[in-house]
Design a protein around this motif. Structure first.
Motif, mmCIF file in Angstrom:
data_model
loop_
_atom_site.group_PDB
_atom_site.id
_atom_site.type_symbol
_atom_site.label_atom_id
_atom_site.label_comp_id
_atom_site.label_asym_id
_atom_site.label_seq_id
_atom_site.Cartn_x
_atom_site.Cartn_y
_atom_site.Cartn_z
ATOM 1 N N LEU A 16 -38.442 8.844 23.279
ATOM 2 C CA LEU A 16 -37.921 8.453 21.976
ATOM 3 C C LEU A 16 -38.324 7.007 21.738
ATOM 4 N N ASP A 17 -39.122 6.766 20.710
ATOM 5 C CA ASP A 17 -39.630 5.426 20.401
ATOM 6 C C ASP A 17 -38.645 4.644 19.542
ATOM 7 N N PHE A 18 -38.513 3.360 19.869
ATOM 8 C CA PHE A 18 -37.782 2.397 19.047
ATOM 9 C C PHE A 18 -38.635 1.156 18.992
ATOM 10 N N GLY A 19 -39.449 1.050 17.943
ATOM 11 C CA GLY A 19 -40.382 -0.062 17.862
ATOM 12 C C GLY A 19 -41.354 0.023 19.015
ATOM 13 N N SER A 20 -41.440 -1.058 19.785
ATOM 14 C CA SER A 20 -42.359 -1.069 20.921
ATOM 15 C C SER A 20 -41.686 -0.578 22.207
ATOM 16 N N ASP A 21 -40.411 -0.224 22.128
ATOM 17 C CA ASP A 21 -39.670 0.265 23.294
ATOM 18 C C ASP A 21 -39.603 1.790 23.304
ATOM 19 N N ILE A 22 -39.516 2.356 24.509
ATOM 20 C CA ILE A 22 -39.417 3.807 24.663
ATOM 21 C C ILE A 22 -38.260 4.125 25.608
ATOM 22 N N ALA A 23 -37.335 4.957 25.121
ATOM 23 C CA ALA A 23 -36.323 5.549 25.999
ATOM 24 C C ALA A 23 -36.925 6.866 26.476
ATOM 25 N N PHE A 24 -36.645 7.231 27.733
ATOM 26 C CA PHE A 24 -37.244 8.457 28.234
ATOM 27 C C PHE A 24 -36.326 9.170 29.215
ATOM 28 N N ALA A 25 -36.603 10.460 29.370
ATOM 29 C CA ALA A 25 -35.893 11.307 30.331
ATOM 30 C C ALA A 25 -36.941 12.079 31.120
ATOM 31 N N ASN A 26 -37.064 11.775 32.395
ATOM 32 C CA ASN A 26 -38.004 12.489 33.267
ATOM 33 C C ASN A 26 -37.466 13.885 33.563
ATOM 34 N N TYR A 27 -38.366 14.823 33.752
ATOM 35 C CA TYR A 27 -37.931 16.183 34.079
ATOM 36 C C TYR A 27 -38.907 16.861 35.031
ATOM 37 N N ARG A 28 -38.399 17.943 35.641
ATOM 38 C CA ARG A 28 -39.215 18.880 36.420
ATOM 39 C C ARG A 28 -38.970 20.258 35.837
ATOM 40 N N LEU A 29 -39.979 21.092 35.861
ATOM 41 C CA LEU A 29 -39.862 22.449 35.315
ATOM 42 C C LEU A 29 -39.676 23.476 36.421
ATOM 43 N N THR A 30 -38.863 24.474 36.129
ATOM 44 C CA THR A 30 -38.789 25.688 36.933
ATOM 45 C C THR A 30 -39.213 26.798 35.974
ATOM 46 N N PRO A 31 -39.372 28.018 36.450
ATOM 47 C CA PRO A 31 -39.783 29.085 35.528
ATOM 48 C C PRO A 31 -38.827 29.294 34.347
ATOM 49 N N SER A 32 -37.539 29.020 34.531
ATOM 50 C CA SER A 32 -36.589 29.295 33.452
ATOM 51 C C SER A 32 -35.773 28.090 33.003
ATOM 52 N N ALA A 33 -35.963 26.945 33.654
ATOM 53 C CA ALA A 33 -35.117 25.794 33.339
ATOM 54 C C ALA A 33 -35.895 24.487 33.399
ATOM 55 N N VAL A 34 -35.296 23.486 32.772
ATOM 56 C CA VAL A 34 -35.798 22.118 32.819
ATOM 57 C C VAL A 34 -34.753 21.292 33.558
ATOM 58 N N ILE A 35 -35.170 20.643 34.633
ATOM 59 C CA ILE A 35 -34.272 19.779 35.392
ATOM 60 C C ILE A 35 -34.513 18.344 34.923
ATOM 61 N N ILE A 36 -33.533 17.769 34.231
ATOM 62 C CA ILE A 36 -33.660 16.377 33.808
ATOM 63 C C ILE A 36 -33.207 15.515 34.983
ATOM 64 N N THR A 37 -34.143 14.758 35.546
ATOM 65 C CA THR A 37 -33.891 14.043 36.797
ATOM 66 C C THR A 37 -33.499 12.586 36.612
#
Length: 91
Positions: A16-37
């Protein structure tokens, strides 16, 4: 005004961009889910609800893709506790 949350598949994170800054959420994928780490909001942007906006947008993208979410990050756990309307996404 913030842009909408996007899935940066090359970096395995929602952004998510805010001007020159970026908030982020890292994740890993499984076949049926997203793990937000891990979620991170730049220090200058903290306390303004941007982390919640990021998670809300990430959950919208996960729902759109027909996946479930696994909260592997304390911030996401807290967000989901405060938003029972998203309980349907829990893996």
């Amino acid at each position: 005004m913030a842009a909408s949350v996007r899935d940066n598949k090359d970096r395995s994170r929602f952004e998510l961009d805010f001007g020159s800054d970026i908030a982020f959420a890292n994740y890993r994928l499984t076949p049926s889910a997203v793990i937000i780490t891990h979620t991170e909001t730049p220090r200058a942007l903290r306390g303004r609800g941007i982390g919640s906006e990021l998670v809300r947008g990430a959950l919208d993208l996960i729902r759109r893709d027909g996946k479930k979410v696994i909260a592997g990050c304390g911030f996401v756990v807290d967000y989901l506790d405060r938003h029972p309307e998203d309980a349907d996404l829990l893996a």
